[in-house]
Design a protein around this motif. Structure first.
Motif, PDB file in Angstrom:
ATOM      1  N   ALA A  39      11.289  10.474   2.669  1.00  0.00           N
ATOM      2  CA  ALA A  39      10.983  10.506   4.099  1.00  0.00           C
ATOM      3  C   ALA A  39       9.760  11.384   4.345  1.00  0.00           C
ATOM      4  O   ALA A  39       9.641  12.482   3.766  1.00  0.00           O
ATOM      5  N   GLY A  40       8.855  10.891   5.185  1.00  0.00           N
ATOM      6  CA  GLY A  40       7.631  11.608   5.483  1.00  0.00           C
ATOM      7  C   GLY A  40       6.443  11.205   4.629  1.00  0.00           C
ATOM      8  O   GLY A  40       5.308  11.549   4.947  1.00  0.00           O
ATOM      9  N   ASP A  41       6.710  10.481   3.547  1.00  0.00           N
ATOM     10  CA  ASP A  41       5.634  10.037   2.663  1.00  0.00           C
ATOM     11  C   ASP A  41       4.905   8.831   3.239  1.00  0.00           C
ATOM     12  O   ASP A  41       5.319   8.260   4.267  1.00  0.00           O
ATOM     13  N   SER A  42       3.859   8.416   2.539  1.00  0.00           N
ATOM     14  CA  SER A  42       3.043   7.272   2.954  1.00  0.00           C
ATOM     15  C   SER A  42       2.972   6.230   1.849  1.00  0.00           C
ATOM     16  O   SER A  42       3.114   6.553   0.662  1.00  0.00           O
ATOM     17  N   LEU A  43       2.740   5.010   2.247  1.00  0.00           N
ATOM     18  CA  LEU A  43       2.484   3.906   1.332  1.00  0.00           C
ATOM     19  C   LEU A  43       1.443   2.987   1.960  1.00  0.00           C
ATOM     20  O   LEU A  43       1.372   2.875   3.186  1.00  0.00           O
ATOM     21  N   MET A  44       0.660   2.319   1.106  1.00  0.00           N
ATOM     22  CA  MET A  44      -0.236   1.285   1.588  1.00  0.00           C
ATOM     23  C   MET A  44       0.125  -0.027   0.914  1.00  0.00           C
ATOM     24  O   MET A  44       0.090  -0.139  -0.308  1.00  0.00           O
ATOM     25  N   LEU A  45       0.477  -0.994   1.716  1.00  0.00           N
ATOM     26  CA  LEU A  45       0.759  -2.338   1.217  1.00  0.00           C
ATOM     27  C   LEU A  45      -0.514  -3.169   1.277  1.00  0.00           C
ATOM     28  O   LEU A  45      -1.342  -2.980   2.161  1.00  0.00           O
ATOM     29  N   SER A  46      -0.643  -4.085   0.325  1.00  0.00           N
ATOM     30  CA  SER A  46      -1.780  -4.987   0.291  1.00  0.00           C
ATOM     31  C   SER A  46      -1.293  -6.425   0.271  1.00  0.00           C
ATOM     32  O   SER A  46      -0.257  -6.733  -0.328  1.00  0.00           O
ATOM     33  N   CYS A  47      -2.063  -7.296   0.884  1.00  0.00           N
ATOM     34  CA  CYS A  47      -1.765  -8.721   0.900  1.00  0.00           C
ATOM     35  C   CYS A  47      -3.060  -9.448   0.568  1.00  0.00           C
ATOM     36  O   CYS A  47      -3.994  -9.436   1.375  1.00  0.00           O
ATOM     37  N   VAL A  48      -3.107 -10.037  -0.613  1.00  0.00           N
ATOM     38  CA  VAL A  48      -4.305 -10.731  -1.068  1.00  0.00           C
ATOM     39  C   VAL A  48      -4.093 -12.221  -0.885  1.00  0.00           C
ATOM     40  O   VAL A  48      -3.059 -12.765  -1.261  1.00  0.00           O
ATOM     41  N   ALA A  49      -5.110 -12.882  -0.332  1.00  0.00           N
ATOM     42  CA  ALA A  49      -5.009 -14.313  -0.048  1.00  0.00           C
ATOM     43  C   ALA A  49      -5.945 -15.130  -0.920  1.00  0.00           C
ATOM     44  O   ALA A  49      -7.091 -14.745  -1.134  1.00  0.00           O
ATOM     45  N   SER A  50      -5.422 -16.210  -1.433  1.00  0.00           N
ATOM     46  CA  SER A  50      -6.279 -17.229  -2.028  1.00  0.00           C
ATOM     47  C   SER A  50      -6.441 -18.272  -0.937  1.00  0.00           C
ATOM     48  O   SER A  50      -5.471 -18.876  -0.493  1.00  0.00           O
ATOM     49  N   ARG A 101      -8.100  -5.216   7.628  1.00  0.00           N
ATOM     50  CA  ARG A 101      -8.427  -6.280   6.693  1.00  0.00           C
ATOM     51  C   ARG A 101      -9.833  -6.089   6.146  1.00  0.00           C
ATOM     52  O   ARG A 101     -10.714  -5.562   6.837  1.00  0.00           O
ATOM     53  N   ASP A 102     -10.006  -6.523   4.922  1.00  0.00           N
ATOM     54  CA  ASP A 102     -11.305  -6.542   4.264  1.00  0.00           C
ATOM     55  C   ASP A 102     -11.555  -7.995   3.896  1.00  0.00           C
ATOM     56  O   ASP A 102     -11.028  -8.493   2.894  1.00  0.00           O
ATOM     57  N   SER A 103     -12.332  -8.679   4.716  1.00  0.00           N
ATOM     58  CA  SER A 103     -12.530 -10.114   4.517  1.00  0.00           C
ATOM     59  C   SER A 103     -13.241 -10.422   3.203  1.00  0.00           C
ATOM     60  O   SER A 103     -12.959 -11.430   2.559  1.00  0.00           O
ATOM     61  N   ALA A 104     -14.128  -9.541   2.796  1.00  0.00           N
ATOM     62  CA  ALA A 104     -14.838  -9.756   1.536  1.00  0.00           C
ATOM     63  C   ALA A 104     -13.864  -9.766   0.350  1.00  0.00           C
ATOM     64  O   ALA A 104     -14.066 -10.490  -0.620  1.00  0.00           O
ATOM     65  N   LYS A 105     -12.826  -8.970   0.461  1.00  0.00           N
ATOM     66  CA  LYS A 105     -11.815  -8.898  -0.608  1.00  0.00           C
ATOM     67  C   LYS A 105     -10.623  -9.809  -0.318  1.00  0.00           C
ATOM     68  O   LYS A 105      -9.674  -9.842  -1.108  1.00  0.00           O
ATOM     69  N   LYS A 106     -10.662 -10.514   0.806  1.00  0.00           N
ATOM     70  CA  LYS A 106      -9.575 -11.415   1.200  1.00  0.00           C
ATOM     71  C   LYS A 106      -8.243 -10.671   1.209  1.00  0.00           C
ATOM     72  O   LYS A 106      -7.217 -11.198   0.765  1.00  0.00           O
ATOM     73  N   THR A 107      -8.271  -9.454   1.700  1.00  0.00           N
ATOM     74  CA  THR A 107      -7.100  -8.591   1.631  1.00  0.00           C
ATOM     75  C   THR A 107      -6.797  -7.981   2.998  1.00  0.00           C
ATOM     76  O   THR A 107      -7.711  -7.567   3.713  1.00  0.00           O
ATOM     77  N   VAL A 108      -5.521  -7.950   3.342  1.00  0.00           N
ATOM     78  CA  VAL A 108      -5.037  -7.261   4.528  1.00  0.00           C
ATOM     79  C   VAL A 108      -4.152  -6.116   4.065  1.00  0.00           C
ATOM     80  O   VAL A 108      -3.350  -6.282   3.147  1.00  0.00           O
ATOM     81  N   TYR A 109      -4.325  -4.969   4.692  1.00  0.00           N
ATOM     82  CA  TYR A 109      -3.595  -3.768   4.315  1.00  0.00           C
ATOM     83  C   TYR A 109      -2.634  -3.354   5.423  1.00  0.00           C
ATOM     84  O   TYR A 109      -2.876  -3.597   6.603  1.00  0.00           O
ATOM     85  N   LEU A 110      -1.574  -2.696   5.027  1.00  0.00           N
ATOM     86  CA  LEU A 110      -0.677  -2.051   5.977  1.00  0.00           C
ATOM     87  C   LEU A 110      -0.472  -0.622   5.496  1.00  0.00           C
ATOM     88  O   LEU A 110       0.240  -0.380   4.515  1.00  0.00           O
ATOM     89  N   GLN A 111      -1.161   0.303   6.155  1.00  0.00           N
ATOM     90  CA  GLN A 111      -1.001   1.718   5.841  1.00  0.00           C
ATOM     91  C   GLN A 111       0.205   2.235   6.613  1.00  0.00           C
ATOM     92  O   GLN A 111       0.238   2.134   7.841  1.00  0.00           O
ATOM     93  N   MET A 112       1.168   2.768   5.896  1.00  0.00           N
ATOM     94  CA  MET A 112       2.401   3.243   6.522  1.00  0.00           C
ATOM     95  C   MET A 112       2.537   4.735   6.276  1.00  0.00           C
ATOM     96  O   MET A 112       2.605   5.186   5.131  1.00  0.00           O
ATOM     97  N   ASN A 113       2.528   5.496   7.360  1.00  0.00           N
ATOM     98  CA  ASN A 113       2.643   6.948   7.286  1.00  0.00           C
ATOM     99  C   ASN A 113       3.973   7.405   7.864  1.00  0.00           C
ATOM    100  O   ASN A 113       4.598   6.698   8.655  1.00  0.00           O
TER     101      ASN A 113
END
Length: 123
Positions: free
Chosen positions: A13-24, A71-83
């Motif tokens: 509890a209290g920690d952070s994570l960053m999720l990534s979603c890469v699209a083809s 999102r970073d369109s160049a990397k085709k990636t969407v992030y979810l930073q969770m704090n």
């Protein structure tokens, strides 16, 4: 569009994570992406969404102020930073994509789904 979600894990509890979603990508690269989560025994619920340009973002009440979608369109990636993660954030997190002009807030708004990544928050 095929989606690959990653970045989950076991945190305190209290920690952070960053999720990534890469699209083809399929024929169109203009898609909105959403994050949903599903805890054991519960319905899949909306967490956050971002439109195709990244200019518009929306959050559930539980995510507002703690989570950030980008999102970073160049990397085709969407992030979810969770704090400041809490035990009630424990769930399988899914990313989803839609070619709708507007973003979506429910499962039926989305056409493509990733496989999910587990997030477990211990107290």
């Amino acid at each position: 569009v095929q989606l690959q979600a990653s970045g989950g894990g076991l945190v305190q509890a209290g920690d952070s994570l960053m999720l990534s979603c890469v699209a083809s990508e399929g024929p169109s690269s203009r898609y909105a992406v959403g994050w949903f989560r599903q805890a054991p025994g519960k319905e899949r619920e909306f967490v956050a969404t971002i439109n195709w340009s990244g200019a518009s973002t929306y959050y559930s009440d539980s995510a507002k102020g703690r989570f950030t979608i980008s999102r970073d369109s160049a990397k085709k990636t969407v992030y979810l930073q969770m704090n400041n993660l809490q035990p009630e954030d424990t769930a399988v997190y899914y990313c989803a994509a839609t070619e709708r002009v507007t973003v979506g807030f429910v499962r039926s708004d989305y056409d493509y789904w990733g496989q999910g990544t587990q997030v477990t928050v211990s107290s």
